[in-house]
Motif scaffolding. Structure first.
Motif, PDB file in Angstrom:
ATOM      1  N   ILE A   1     -10.753 -36.500 104.852  1.00  0.00           N
ATOM      2  CA  ILE A   1     -10.811 -37.869 104.250  1.00  0.00           C
ATOM      3  C   ILE A   1     -11.582 -38.894 103.875  1.00  0.00           C
ATOM      4  CG2 ILE A   1      -9.139 -37.943 105.786  1.00  0.00           C
ATOM      5  CD1 ILE A   1      -7.252 -39.782 102.924  1.00  0.00           C
TER       6      ILE A   1
ATOM      7  N   SER B   1     -15.167 -43.333  94.898  1.00  0.00           N
ATOM      8  CA  SER B   1     -14.891 -44.506  93.585  1.00  0.00           C
ATOM      9  C   SER B   1     -15.902 -44.418  92.870  1.00  0.00           C
ATOM     10  CB  SER B   1     -14.511 -45.917  95.136  1.00  0.00           C
ATOM     11  OG  SER B   1     -16.071 -45.289  96.023  1.00  0.00           O
TER      12      SER B   1
ATOM     13  N   LEU C   1     -15.238 -42.955  99.564  1.00  0.00           N
ATOM     14  CA  LEU C   1     -13.519 -43.961  99.424  1.00  0.00           C
ATOM     15  C   LEU C   1     -13.679 -45.437  99.530  1.00  0.00           C
ATOM     16  CD1 LEU C   1     -10.740 -42.529  99.568  1.00  0.00           C
ATOM     17  CD2 LEU C   1     -10.858 -43.598 102.413  1.00  0.00           C
TER      18      LEU C   1
ATOM     19  N   ALA D   1     -12.420 -43.406 105.994  1.00  0.00           N
ATOM     20  CA  ALA D   1     -11.711 -43.108 106.367  1.00  0.00           C
ATOM     21  C   ALA D   1     -11.605 -43.835 107.503  1.00  0.00           C
ATOM     22  CB  ALA D   1     -10.700 -41.938 106.059  1.00  0.00           C
TER      23      ALA D   1
ATOM     24  N   GLY E   1     -11.689 -38.184  98.493  1.00  0.00           N
ATOM     25  CA  GLY E   1     -12.344 -39.479  98.807  1.00  0.00           C
ATOM     26  C   GLY E   1     -12.989 -39.975  97.102  1.00  0.00           C
TER      27      GLY E   1
ATOM     28  N   VAL F   1      -4.640 -45.180 102.149  1.00  0.00           N
ATOM     29  CA  VAL F   1      -4.944 -44.408 103.661  1.00  0.00           C
ATOM     30  C   VAL F   1      -3.826 -44.454 104.000  1.00  0.00           C
ATOM     31  CG1 VAL F   1      -6.748 -43.792 105.010  1.00  0.00           C
ATOM     32  CG2 VAL F   1      -7.255 -44.206 102.727  1.00  0.00           C
TER      33      VAL F   1
ATOM     34  N   VAL G   1     -18.135 -37.231  97.910  1.00  0.00           N
ATOM     35  CA  VAL G   1     -16.984 -36.073  97.404  1.00  0.00           C
ATOM     36  C   VAL G   1     -17.576 -35.268  96.901  1.00  0.00           C
ATOM     37  CG1 VAL G   1     -15.617 -37.250  95.640  1.00  0.00           C
ATOM     38  CG2 VAL G   1     -14.371 -35.921  97.631  1.00  0.00           C
TER      39      VAL G   1
ATOM     40  N   THR H   1      -6.501 -49.249  99.050  1.00  0.00           N
ATOM     41  CA  THR H   1      -6.770 -47.519  99.157  1.00  0.00           C
ATOM     42  C   THR H   1      -6.471 -47.842 100.398  1.00  0.00           C
ATOM     43  OG1 THR H   1      -9.423 -47.684  97.666  1.00  0.00           O
ATOM     44  CG2 THR H   1      -9.077 -46.432  99.225  1.00  0.00           C
TER      45      THR H   1
ATOM     46  N   HIS I   1     -10.565 -46.632  92.337  1.00  0.00           N
ATOM     47  CA  HIS I   1     -10.712 -46.509  93.216  1.00  0.00           C
ATOM     48  C   HIS I   1      -9.453 -46.053  93.962  1.00  0.00           C
ATOM     49  CE1 HIS I   1      -9.045 -49.923  93.410  1.00  0.00           C
ATOM     50  NE2 HIS I   1      -8.437 -50.177  93.728  1.00  0.00           N
ATOM     51  N   ILE I   2      -9.057 -44.800  94.415  1.00  0.00           N
ATOM     52  CA  ILE I   2      -7.866 -44.028  95.391  1.00  0.00           C
ATOM     53  C   ILE I   2      -6.802 -45.753  95.440  1.00  0.00           C
ATOM     54  CG2 ILE I   2      -6.540 -42.927  96.666  1.00  0.00           C
ATOM     55  CD1 ILE I   2      -9.151 -40.937  96.615  1.00  0.00           C
TER      56      ILE I   2
END
Ligand SMILES: NC(=O)C1=CN([C@@H]2O[C@H](COP(=O)(O)OP(=O)(O)OC[C@H]3O[C@@H](n4cnc5c(N)ncnc54)[C@H](O)[C@@H]3O)[C@@H](O)[C@H]2O)[C@H](O)CC1
Ligand SMILES: [K+]
Length: 499
Positions: free
Chosen positions: A315, A250, A319, A346, A248, A329, A257, A325, A300-301
């Motif tokens: 998760i 951002s 996030l 998520a 997670g 996910v 996280v 992202t 961000h992921i």
């Protein structure tokens, strides 16, 4: 603890009467005696005035038994029979006649000569038998009780509260002395103003019936929590206690996280890795040096790939919902087989792509708060419909649904578990992130998904119950939940040792 419907409670009554060879009147005397003994212990001062409001059903009958026992024990007792409460039941009538034999008058409308602080209102107007809207006369009595400034104690249930549908008007009880079983309606958000405290009185209903009769509803009380708790094995090392992966974070939400990862480790797992965007690298390494860190994306992921083999994954915390992202996910979930907890963003990403729900591994745990829950499964009319929808949703998708609320509900395997710990101190940012961390940490320690969800929710609430006594509810924060996890575990250990 099992929670039974009103009709199952009646069956428990009937079974008890036949197996123990007693009459309904004797069972009522037993129930009334338990209430009397509780009151006597709590209010030893014989100057206490008990004003008992009785309907004409069996709940009113219980009230009459209590009134007689209190009177004969030299308490001051005033009895009001409330009209508009149906036809008198047989056992009500029998106990009504006993009042006169014991020189206790009803409906005397005497002004109290006593000081106000010694008056207790006992509410025995309706019990579990309420089956239609409350009429004018009973409503007036309920309002009179509610408008008083005195302590209100309800017998069995707050009068006016339906057991199987929404209640509009009911007694606002300070204490409910309920018989043998707790009731589902006590834990519904819409009923929260009707009850401050619950005490279950054992009236000796048939033990075999209680043990063998199936139900879909359970209260996660101390006993249920103890059954699920797994002490750390004596020869444990970090490799045997499980590795949790927390994904997670951002830009601006690295705290979520961090909290989640800390909670996972503090719940007892051996290792924690946080998977975050690069902007959070230094923050997590500094704030939480026990964690290992992997990164994907800048702020961000944008990709989720790793070569570790975690035993559990949590998760979603902090996030964000950037398109990249979302894609990462969904791609990630598609191939997942590891036990998993899905939270926050998520969950939101999943609710835009509902068809993905069926791709989740069986027993994946989802932990929505009420808004996320609504996004996932649509809205509900009242608490009863909500409960039913939660159960059906979990069953349909073969998942475990943790619906966070004042009394958090865990739906799994066609059962609903209502949590008994926690308090308003938990209404604070980050407490959900901590819960996800705890459940993921328990999963990593090889708790079954159902046990991880049920026990995790209990442990989270227990830490808060212990914590707020020292911090106050106002000053309690999500970090405090983590700080008090140790105290919660110690309390459970101590309780188990006492048995
Ligand atoms: N095992 C136990 O829990 C025991 C419970 N006992 C007590 O019995 C009541 C349930 O009694 P019951 O007579 O079935 O119902 P109530 O007293 O709640 O009242 C029902 C009574 O009122 C009528 N009625 C229903 N709704 C309305 C309405 N809106 N307006 C007017 N009248 C209404 C209905 O027709 C009945 O006549 C339980 O809660 C316990 O307190 C036993 O004493 C011991 C074992
Ligand atoms: K009542």
């Amino acid at each position: 603890m099992k929670i039974f419907s009103a009709s199952k409670i009646r069956e428990a009554d009937e079974t008890t009467i036949s197996r123990q060879g007693i009459t309904t009147g004797e069972l009522m005397e037993r129930a009334g005696t338990e209430v009397f003994l509780w009151l006597k212990k709590r209010f030893p001062d014989k100057e206490t005035v008990f004003h008992v409001f009785c309907g004409k059903g069996n709940n009113g009958g219980d009230g009459l038994v209590v009134a007689r026992l209190l009177h004969n024990d030299n308490y001051k007792v005033v009895v009001d029979i409330v009209e508009g409460t149906g036809n008198p039941s047989e056992d009500f009538t029998a106990n009504f006649e006993k009042l006169e034999q014991n020189n206790l008058a009803c409906n005397t409308n005497e002004a109290y000569e006593y000081k106000k602080h010694k008056i207790i209102f006992l509410d025995a107007i309706f019990g579990i038998g309420l089956n239609r809207e409350v009429g004018a006369e009973a409503k007036e009595a309920i309002q009179r009780i509610n408008n008083s400034a005195v302590k209100i104690i309800s017998i069995d249930v707050p009068s006016g509260m339906f057991m199987d549908r929404k209640s509009d008007i009911a007694v606002h009880s300070d204490m409910v002395l309920t018989f043998q079983f707790t009731k589902l309606a006590f834990y519904l958000a819409g009923n929260c103003n009707f009850i401050k405290e619950i005490k279950i009185l054992d009236i000796g209903l048939d033990k075999d019936f209680i043990a063998n009769e199936p139900t879909q509803f359970f209260l996660t009380d101390r006993t249920e929590a103890h059954q699920r708790y797994r002490p750390v094995p004596a020869h444990a090392h970090k490799g045997t206690q499980g590795h949790a992966l927390i994904i997670g974070g951002s830009y601006g939400k690295i705290g979520a996280v961090t909290l989640s990862s800390k909670a996972a480790l503090k719940s007892g797992c051996g290792l924690v890795t946080a998977y975050i965007p690069k902007c959070g690298y230094t923050i997590v390494q500094t704030a939480f040096p026990e964690a290992m860190v992997l990164t994907g994306g800048e702020e961000h992921i944008n990709t989720i790939a790793f070569d570790i083999e975690p035993k559990a994954i949590g998760i979603g915390m902090g996030l964000g919902q950037q398109p990249e992202t979302q894609q990462a996910v969904l791609e990630f979930l598609k191939h997942q087989k590891t036990p998993m907890v899905i939270d926050a963003d998520a969950l939101n990403i999943l609710s835009y792509n509902n068809e993905w729900l069926n791709m989740l591994p069986e027993n994946t745990i989802l932990t929505p708060h009420p808004k996320e829950l609504e996004r996932l499964m649509g809205s509900w009319e009242d608490d009863f419909e909500k409960m039913e929808k939660i159960r059906a949703f979990a069953k349909e998708h073969k998942i475990i649904l943790v619906a966070k609320d004042a009394f958090t509900i865990v739906a799994c395997n066609d059962r609903v578990h209502i949590n008994s710990t926690g308090n308003a101190g938990l209404a604070t940012g980050g407490s959900g992130d901590v819960l996800t961390g705890i459940i993921t940490g328990l999963l990593a320690q090889s708790y079954s998904p159902a046990d991880a969800a049920i026990f995790g929710v209990y442990l989270h609430g227990l830490a808060a119950d212990i914590g707020v006594c020292e911090t106050s509810k106002q000053a309690f924060t999500a970090s405090d939940i983590i700080n008090y996890l140790g105290a919660a575990y110690l309390k459970i250990e101590a309780e188990k040792a006492q048995k």
